[in-house]
Design a protein around this motif. Sequence first.
Motif, PDB file in Angstrom:
ATOM      1  N   GLY A 153       0.817  -1.215   0.000  1.00 58.36           N
ATOM      2  CA  GLY A 153       0.000   0.000   0.000  1.00 58.36           C
ATOM      3  C   GLY A 153       0.843   1.252   0.000  1.00 58.36           C
ATOM      4  O   GLY A 153       0.485   2.268  -0.617  1.00 58.36           O
ATOM      5  N   MET A 154       1.979   1.179   0.678  1.00 54.73           N
ATOM      6  CA  MET A 154       2.896   2.313   0.707  1.00 54.73           C
ATOM      7  C   MET A 154       3.423   2.605  -0.707  1.00 54.73           C
ATOM      8  O   MET A 154       3.487   3.761  -1.134  1.00 54.73           O
ATOM      9  CB  MET A 154       4.043   1.983   1.670  1.00 54.73           C
ATOM     10  CG  MET A 154       4.954   3.108   2.000  1.00 54.73           C
ATOM     11  SD  MET A 154       6.120   2.690   3.318  1.00 54.73           S
ATOM     12  CE  MET A 154       6.955   1.256   2.658  1.00 54.73           C
ATOM     13  N   ALA A 172       0.566   4.037  -2.836  1.00 51.41           N
ATOM     14  CA  ALA A 172       0.305   5.436  -2.500  1.00 51.41           C
ATOM     15  C   ALA A 172       1.353   6.350  -3.131  1.00 51.41           C
ATOM     16  O   ALA A 172       1.020   7.426  -3.650  1.00 51.41           O
ATOM     17  CB  ALA A 172       0.289   5.610  -0.974  1.00 51.41           C
ATOM     18  N   GLU A 173       2.606   5.934  -3.101  1.00 48.38           N
ATOM     19  CA  GLU A 173       3.668   6.756  -3.701  1.00 48.38           C
ATOM     20  C   GLU A 173       3.488   6.858  -5.208  1.00 48.38           C
ATOM     21  O   GLU A 173       3.689   7.922  -5.800  1.00 48.38           O
ATOM     22  CB  GLU A 173       5.036   6.174  -3.363  1.00 48.38           C
ATOM     23  CG  GLU A 173       6.176   7.103  -3.695  1.00 48.38           C
ATOM     24  CD  GLU A 173       6.127   8.410  -2.921  1.00 48.38           C
ATOM     25  OE1 GLU A 173       6.164   9.486  -3.587  1.00 48.38           O
ATOM     26  OE2 GLU A 173       6.052   8.397  -1.683  1.00 48.38           O
ATOM     27  N   THR A 206       0.625   6.672  -6.802  1.00 49.78           N
ATOM     28  CA  THR A 206      -0.530   7.553  -6.985  1.00 49.78           C
ATOM     29  C   THR A 206      -0.134   9.010  -6.816  1.00 49.78           C
ATOM     30  O   THR A 206      -0.520   9.872  -7.614  1.00 49.78           O
ATOM     31  CB  THR A 206      -1.648   7.182  -5.988  1.00 49.78           C
ATOM     32  OG1 THR A 206      -2.005   5.815  -6.175  1.00 49.78           O
ATOM     33  CG2 THR A 206      -2.862   8.064  -6.157  1.00 49.78           C
ATOM     34  N   ASN A 207       0.641   9.291  -5.785  1.00 47.47           N
ATOM     35  CA  ASN A 207       1.103  10.655  -5.545  1.00 47.47           C
ATOM     36  C   ASN A 207       1.939  11.164  -6.721  1.00 47.47           C
ATOM     37  O   ASN A 207       1.773  12.302  -7.160  1.00 47.47           O
ATOM     38  CB  ASN A 207       1.918  10.717  -4.246  1.00 47.47           C
ATOM     39  CG  ASN A 207       2.383  12.120  -3.919  1.00 47.47           C
ATOM     40  OD1 ASN A 207       1.624  13.074  -4.026  1.00 47.47           O
ATOM     41  ND2 ASN A 207       3.633  12.243  -3.527  1.00 47.47           N
ATOM     42  N   GLY A 255      -2.172  14.404  -2.476  1.00 43.61           N
ATOM     43  CA  GLY A 255      -1.356  13.255  -2.876  1.00 43.61           C
ATOM     44  C   GLY A 255      -0.355  12.898  -1.795  1.00 43.61           C
ATOM     45  O   GLY A 255      -0.152  11.718  -1.476  1.00 43.61           O
ATOM     46  N   ILE A 269      -2.025  11.076   1.001  1.00 49.27           N
ATOM     47  CA  ILE A 269      -2.230   9.660   0.705  1.00 49.27           C
ATOM     48  C   ILE A 269      -0.998   8.860   1.138  1.00 49.27           C
ATOM     49  O   ILE A 269      -1.109   7.817   1.776  1.00 49.27           O
ATOM     50  CB  ILE A 269      -2.512   9.443  -0.797  1.00 49.27           C
ATOM     51  CG1 ILE A 269      -3.855  10.055  -1.198  1.00 49.27           C
ATOM     52  CG2 ILE A 269      -2.492   7.957  -1.151  1.00 49.27           C
ATOM     53  CD1 ILE A 269      -4.071  10.132  -2.706  1.00 49.27           C
ATOM     54  N   VAL A 270       0.184   9.368   0.789  1.00 49.29           N
ATOM     55  CA  VAL A 270       1.427   8.689   1.158  1.00 49.29           C
ATOM     56  C   VAL A 270       1.583   8.665   2.673  1.00 49.29           C
ATOM     57  O   VAL A 270       1.895   7.626   3.262  1.00 49.29           O
ATOM     58  CB  VAL A 270       2.650   9.370   0.494  1.00 49.29           C
ATOM     59  CG1 VAL A 270       3.950   8.753   0.993  1.00 49.29           C
ATOM     60  CG2 VAL A 270       2.558   9.280  -1.019  1.00 49.29           C
ATOM     61  N   SER A 285      -0.736   6.156   4.241  1.00 46.86           N
ATOM     62  CA  SER A 285      -0.329   4.769   3.961  1.00 46.86           C
ATOM     63  C   SER A 285       0.861   4.371   4.837  1.00 46.86           C
ATOM     64  O   SER A 285       0.919   3.239   5.321  1.00 46.86           O
ATOM     65  CB  SER A 285       0.002   4.583   2.487  1.00 46.86           C
ATOM     66  OG  SER A 285       1.221   5.199   2.150  1.00 46.86           O
TER      67      SER A 285
END
Length: 120
Positions: A63-64, A67-68, A70-71, A96, A99-100, A103
Motif C-alpha cells: 500500500g505504501m 500510494a507513492e 498515486t502521488n 497526494g 495519501i502517502v 499509507s
Amino acid sequence: MRNQPKYNFFKNTSYALKGLKDLIKTESSFKIELIITIILLPIIVFIDASLTNKALMFITLMGMLLAEATNSAIERVVDLVTLEHHHMAGRAKDMGSAIVFLSIFIFVITWAIVLIDIYN
C-alpha cells in the motif's frame, strides 16, 4: 467516444512495466520505499505470525508503494496542466502527499501491532 485502444493483456502489461521503470528511475521517494519493501519482505516470510497477520503486513507494505505511485501520478498531471503556482494545484499535490502519509502511518501501526503481539 473514448480514445482508448482495444484491451490487450500483453500491451497493457508493458505499459505498467514502463510506468514502474519510470517510477524507479525518476522518483527518489519511491526508490526509498522500494528498498524498504525489499528489506522487509523476507521478514514477512520468516516471521512466526499467522497467515492473516502476514497478509496484513504485506498489504500495508505494498500500500505504501501504491500510494507513492498515486502521488507521483497526481504530481505529474498537475505539472502537465500548469507549472505556475496555483492554490488548487498545491492542494491537489498536498492531498497526494496525504495519501502517502496515511499509507505509511497505516503500515507502521499495523507492523507495530503484529510485532508487539508476536513478541509479547
